[in-house]
Scaffold this active site. Structure first.
Site, PDB file in Angstrom:
ATOM      1  N   GLU A  19      10.119  34.888 -30.698  1.00 49.31           N
ATOM      2  CA  GLU A  19       9.236  33.736 -30.886  1.00 49.31           C
ATOM      3  C   GLU A  19       8.518  33.808 -32.233  1.00 49.31           C
ATOM      4  O   GLU A  19       7.915  34.818 -32.575  1.00 49.31           O
ATOM      5  CB  GLU A  19       8.206  33.681 -29.745  1.00 49.31           C
TER       6      GLU A  19
ATOM      7  N   LYS B  91       8.640  23.982 -28.060  1.00 54.43           N
ATOM      8  CA  LYS B  91       8.040  24.531 -26.844  1.00 54.43           C
ATOM      9  C   LYS B  91       7.229  23.453 -26.130  1.00 54.43           C
ATOM     10  O   LYS B  91       6.324  22.847 -26.711  1.00 54.43           O
ATOM     11  CB  LYS B  91       7.155  25.718 -27.223  1.00 54.43           C
TER      12      LYS B  91
ATOM     13  N   CYS C  54       9.002  31.345 -24.393  1.00 53.84           N
ATOM     14  CA  CYS C  54       7.876  32.134 -23.877  1.00 53.84           C
ATOM     15  C   CYS C  54       7.274  31.525 -22.609  1.00 53.84           C
ATOM     16  O   CYS C  54       7.864  31.581 -21.547  1.00 53.84           O
ATOM     17  CB  CYS C  54       6.832  32.337 -24.974  1.00 53.84           C
TER      18      CYS C  54
END
Length: 288
Positions: A53, A126, A163
């Site tokens: 990430e 994300k 994540c």
């Protein structure tokens, strides 16, 4: 013929941190530390490589310092163009997570997907953004607005989850419905409750949807934030939810695994994940 894929994940600790150089110097140090492992992946014939990430910066979200806005960049842009050179050199698909600046005030936690010939295929932003102790991500990122795309690469249909996304099964299911054969989850997560969930949620996604996953976490401790220890333990998991390769908890590492995408057909012919769905029974819940 079997559809054998050789894939790689790179987990990496921070070589230079805040106070030890400018933001650009810190970013460049992280890229330079990655390059030998990217080159090694290429030499070993890795076909799809995923980085962690926001791979080229510290995980700066434990603080709320606007200075880090300056580390965001266009996607496609300088870093993705640079990684595209390695993708083309080694005929290797690359998933490249960076801090994206679309325009002033529009900043995203993004992963670019680059095909094996160096072509930029698109990006995932994300979707689920945490905002809690140590993870002040809404200070830095807007929620994703591009849905859950799946990218047809030279070797496989690839999806990305990032994540905190992994805590939500909805997007993982959509990626399966959209045709993903491999889903990559680049992450930055520290020891504690997360470490238990790390080996629970993503194998569950893989088993519930019948695809492979590559799950990446950085390693080490990062000053001056001192959020905790990033525990690595990157891994690949198959469509049965079995971990087939796992990296070290403490060390920088290139993890490589080979797997047969035909296993997806085998698993889905046994468990009809999509045929037997009953979306009409929970449609109203999804609208909440």
């Amino acid at each position: 013929m079997p559809r054998i894929i050789k894939s790689g994940l790179i987990q990496m600790s921070l070589p230079m941190t805040e106070g030890e150089g400018t933001i650009e110097e810190i970013k460049e140090a992280m890229v330079q530390k990655h390059i030998p492992l990217i080159e090694e992946a290429g030499r070993q014939g890795v076909q799809i490589l995923c980085l962690q990430e926001i791979f080229n910066t510290p995980y700066f979200c434990p603080g709320q310092d606007k200075a880090w806005y300056a580390s965001a960049e266009a996607v496609p842009g300088p870093t993705t163009d640079r990684m595209a050179e390695y993708a083309k050199k080694y005929n290797m698909v690359m998933i490249v997570p960076v801090y994206e600046r679309e325009s002033a005030g529009f900043l995203y936690n993004t992963a670019a997907v680059i095909d094996a010939d160096g072509t930029y295929l698109g990006k995932y932003r994300k979707n689920h953004i945490p905002h809690t102790t140590g993870f002040w991500e809404k200070f830095f990122f807007k929620p994703g607005n591009m849905g859950y795309p799946v990218f047809q690469t030279k070797y496989a249909k690839v999806g990305v989850y990032i994540c905190y996304d992994r805590h939500f099964p909805d997007g993982a299911r959509i990626l399966g419905l959209n045709g993903a054969e491999i889903v990559y989850n680049p992450s930055a997560t520290v020891a504690g409750l997360s470490q238990y969930l790390w080996k629970l949620e993503q194998p569950a996604h893989a088993a519930a949807n019948g695809y492979f996953m590559g799950c990446i976490n950085r390693v080490g401790e990062e000053k001056p934030w001192n959020l905790g220890r990033f525990y690595g333990t990157s891994y690949f998991v198959d469509p049965r939810g079995q971990i087939i390769a796992q990296a070290d908890e403490y060390k920088d590492e290139l993890l490589i695994a080979e797997f047969d995408l035909d296993m997806i057909d085998e698993v889905r012919n046994t468990w009809q994940f999509f045929r037997d769905r009953r979306p009409e029974t929970y449609e109203k819940l999804v609208e909440l």
